[in-house]
Design an enzyme around this catalytic site. Structure first.
Site, mmCIF file in Angstrom:
data_model
loop_
_atom_site.group_PDB
_atom_site.id
_atom_site.type_symbol
_atom_site.label_atom_id
_atom_site.label_comp_id
_atom_site.label_asym_id
_atom_site.label_seq_id
_atom_site.Cartn_x
_atom_site.Cartn_y
_atom_site.Cartn_z
ATOM 1 N N TYR A 158 0.775 -1.074 -0.015
ATOM 2 C CA TYR A 158 -0.083 -0.147 0.182
ATOM 3 C C TYR A 158 0.832 1.345 -0.010
ATOM 4 O O TYR A 158 1.835 1.223 0.944
ATOM 5 C CB TYR A 158 -0.744 -0.177 1.330
ATOM 6 C CG TYR A 158 -1.815 1.268 1.409
ATOM 7 C CD1 TYR A 158 -2.878 1.503 0.595
ATOM 8 C CD2 TYR A 158 -1.573 2.142 2.521
ATOM 9 C CE1 TYR A 158 -3.763 2.411 0.567
ATOM 10 C CE2 TYR A 158 -2.315 3.488 2.560
ATOM 11 C CZ TYR A 158 -3.459 3.405 1.485
ATOM 12 O OH TYR A 158 -4.194 4.725 1.767
ATOM 13 N N ASP A 253 9.458 2.756 -0.609
ATOM 14 C CA ASP A 253 8.446 3.455 0.332
ATOM 15 C C ASP A 253 8.606 3.121 1.700
ATOM 16 O O ASP A 253 8.488 2.017 2.049
ATOM 17 C CB ASP A 253 7.373 3.097 -0.114
ATOM 18 C CG ASP A 253 5.993 3.830 0.624
ATOM 19 O OD1 ASP A 253 6.266 4.480 1.598
ATOM 20 O OD2 ASP A 253 4.671 3.548 0.411
ATOM 21 N N LYS A 285 4.658 8.992 8.625
ATOM 22 C CA LYS A 285 4.217 8.391 10.163
ATOM 23 C C LYS A 285 5.153 8.890 10.899
ATOM 24 O O LYS A 285 5.146 10.125 11.527
ATOM 25 C CB LYS A 285 4.276 7.133 9.988
ATOM 26 C CG LYS A 285 3.084 6.635 8.997
ATOM 27 C CD LYS A 285 2.372 5.258 8.955
ATOM 28 C CE LYS A 285 1.299 4.944 8.291
ATOM 29 N NZ LYS A 285 1.382 4.284 6.742
#
Ligand code: PLP
Length: 454
Positions: A158, A253, A285
């Site tokens: 994702y 990522d 994050k």
């Protein structure tokens, strides 16, 4: 180790009702689709009513009904130091007192960029406000730099809700993808190839067939969004090398793994040891310290193609916001080796106890980790480790739902999805860990009963 005191009131065994959460959820559903602002929060995968959290301190969440929970979500990764860390709060309060947004360059942006450049293999970074923006912008830059249009990704990875990445595999390997959701036009995924993770042959084949058109390959540095699926040894190095051989950019990522899997993220576990680096990386994050901040960065020659230095356009009104960058900078400066060692040790204890409880109850499971990140798959170990999305999809979601609710009833708030890492922080002290350990045996029994009822 950073510890934070638990809230003063003693948790009192079973939870004391959920009437206020239920009532807020009713109101929320009237004004917001599904009652939530990000789908997984809604408990659709496990059933029941999401708890509305009023406050949090250290490792503990307090909901609007006054129930306390050990937090194993940690805001889906960001809260590496736990909630309300005094130094982060003080830095943020001081920044707020000076003003909240100017639309001009500020000092904290420079300091956070320097910190990220010092801790990762990127030469330069650009800040954005979400991980989605980071991956979207990295792909645009890769296309602009290479002059090519095709993007490779892996099923189960994702990268945020970027149109071209909300794609499912087409009818066969190395065929172009189909939209993974209504609202994404076929033209958006027509340039995306979706491959099985950890599958070198599929990557070779895609490059053999489409190599001249491939702008970039994007992958989670270690997938955490289908549960934790570590790259097989050498897999990321193979991807970096294959991209380089074909003139494509390798985008790693690390929005989830960055500054969380370890001090140097997943790259610290493979690239730093093996001597390679991605062309571009994305972060989010943890680096936002609980505020909306994310980044993409990489090779100087690639990053210099970005506006205003180069022709590839990218911008953002709140990008590099001084409050968010202050929170991120303070968090990263406090994220010492000691913090990771503490999270690692707490994780080892919880992993071992979860495996023991599930074994004792006869519930098939597989525990996987990378660095300090781990997850528990409700899959049969006889089928082997979870290597890709097809393996992860074998998860017994009914057993997980029963397990999740039994944990919640015992004051442990797990991610409400069978496909997520369990997140810890440096504030998960012995008491918080013990609360998890105490809940596990009966939750495992609940999972076993749910399996029998099917
Ligand atoms: C969370 C996540 C994103 C998206 O970040 P948002 O801030 O939610 O847009 C992208 N990539 C990975 C690997 C993630 O875990």
């Amino acid at each position: 180790m950073v510890t934070s005191a638990r809230p003063d009131s003693q948790p009192s065994g079973p939870t004391s009702g959920t009437a206020r959460s239920a009532s807020l959820f009713e109101r929320a559903q009237a004004v917001t689709p599904g009652g939530v602002n990000s789908p997984v929060r809604a408990f659709n995968a496990v059933g029941g009513t999401p708890r509305f959290i009023r406050s949090a301190r250290g490792a503990w969440l307090t909901d609007v009904d006054g129930n306390e929970y050990v937090d194993l979500i940690c805001s889906w990764g960001p809260m590496l130091l736990g909630h309300g860390h005094p130094e982060v709060q003080a830095a943020v309060a001081a920044a707020v007192a000076r003003g909240t947004s100017y639309g001009t360059p500020t000092e904290p942006e420079v300091e956070l960029a320097e910190e990220i450049v010092a801790r990762t293999p990127v030469d330069r970074v650009r800040f954005v406000s979400s991980g989605t923006e980071a991956t979207m912008s990295a792909i645009r830059l890769a296309r602009g730099f290479t002059g090519r249009d095709v993007v490779l990704k892996f099923a189960g990875c994702y990268h945020g809700h970027v149109d071209s990445l909300l794609a499912s595999a087409g009818s066969g390997l190395a065929t172009f993808a189909v939209p993974g959701t209504p609202g994404v036009p076929e033209s958006s995924t027509a340039l995306t190839l979706v491959l099985p993770y950890n599958d070198r042959a599929a990557v070779e084949k895609a490059f053999a067939e489409h190599g001249e058109r491939i702008a970039c390959l994007i992958t989670e540095a270690a997938p955490g969004n289908m549960g934790v699926v570590p790259p097989e040894p050498g897999f990321n190095a193979f991807l970096a090398e294959t991209c380089a051989r074909h003139g494509a950019l390798f985008i790693s990522d690390e929005v989830m793994t960055g500054f969380r899997a370890g001090r140097l993220g997943q790259w610290g576990l493979d690239g730093a040891r093996e001597g390679w680096r991605p062309d571009l990386m994305t972060f989010g994050k943890v680096m936002g310290g609980g505020f909306p901040a994310a980044a993409f960065g990489g090779r100087a020659d690639v990053m210099s193609r970005l506006a205003p230095e180069g022709p590839v356009y990218q911008a953002g009104t709140l990008s590099g916001n001084p409050i968010a960058t202050t929170a991120g900078l303070t968090t990263l400066r406090l994220a010492t080796d000691e913090v990771y060692a503490h999270i690692d040790a707490a994780g080892e204890t919880i992993k071992a106890a979860a495996a023991a409880a599930l074994s004792e109850a006869g519930v098939p499971h597989v525990v996987q980790s990378t660095g300090t990140m781990f997850s528990v798959f409700f899959t049969d170990p006889a089928d082997g480790p979870v290597r890709d999305f097809a393996d992860a999809s074998r998860t017994d979601s009914i057993a997980f739902a029963a397990f999740f609710h039994a944990m919640l009833d015992r004051r442990v708030y797990l991610p409400p999805s069978a496909y997520e890492a369990w997140f810890l922080s440096s504030a998960h002290d012995d008491r918080a860990v013990q609360t998890v350990l105490d809940a596990l045996p009966e939750a495992a029994e609940a999972a076993a009963r749910a399996r029998e009822e099917v």
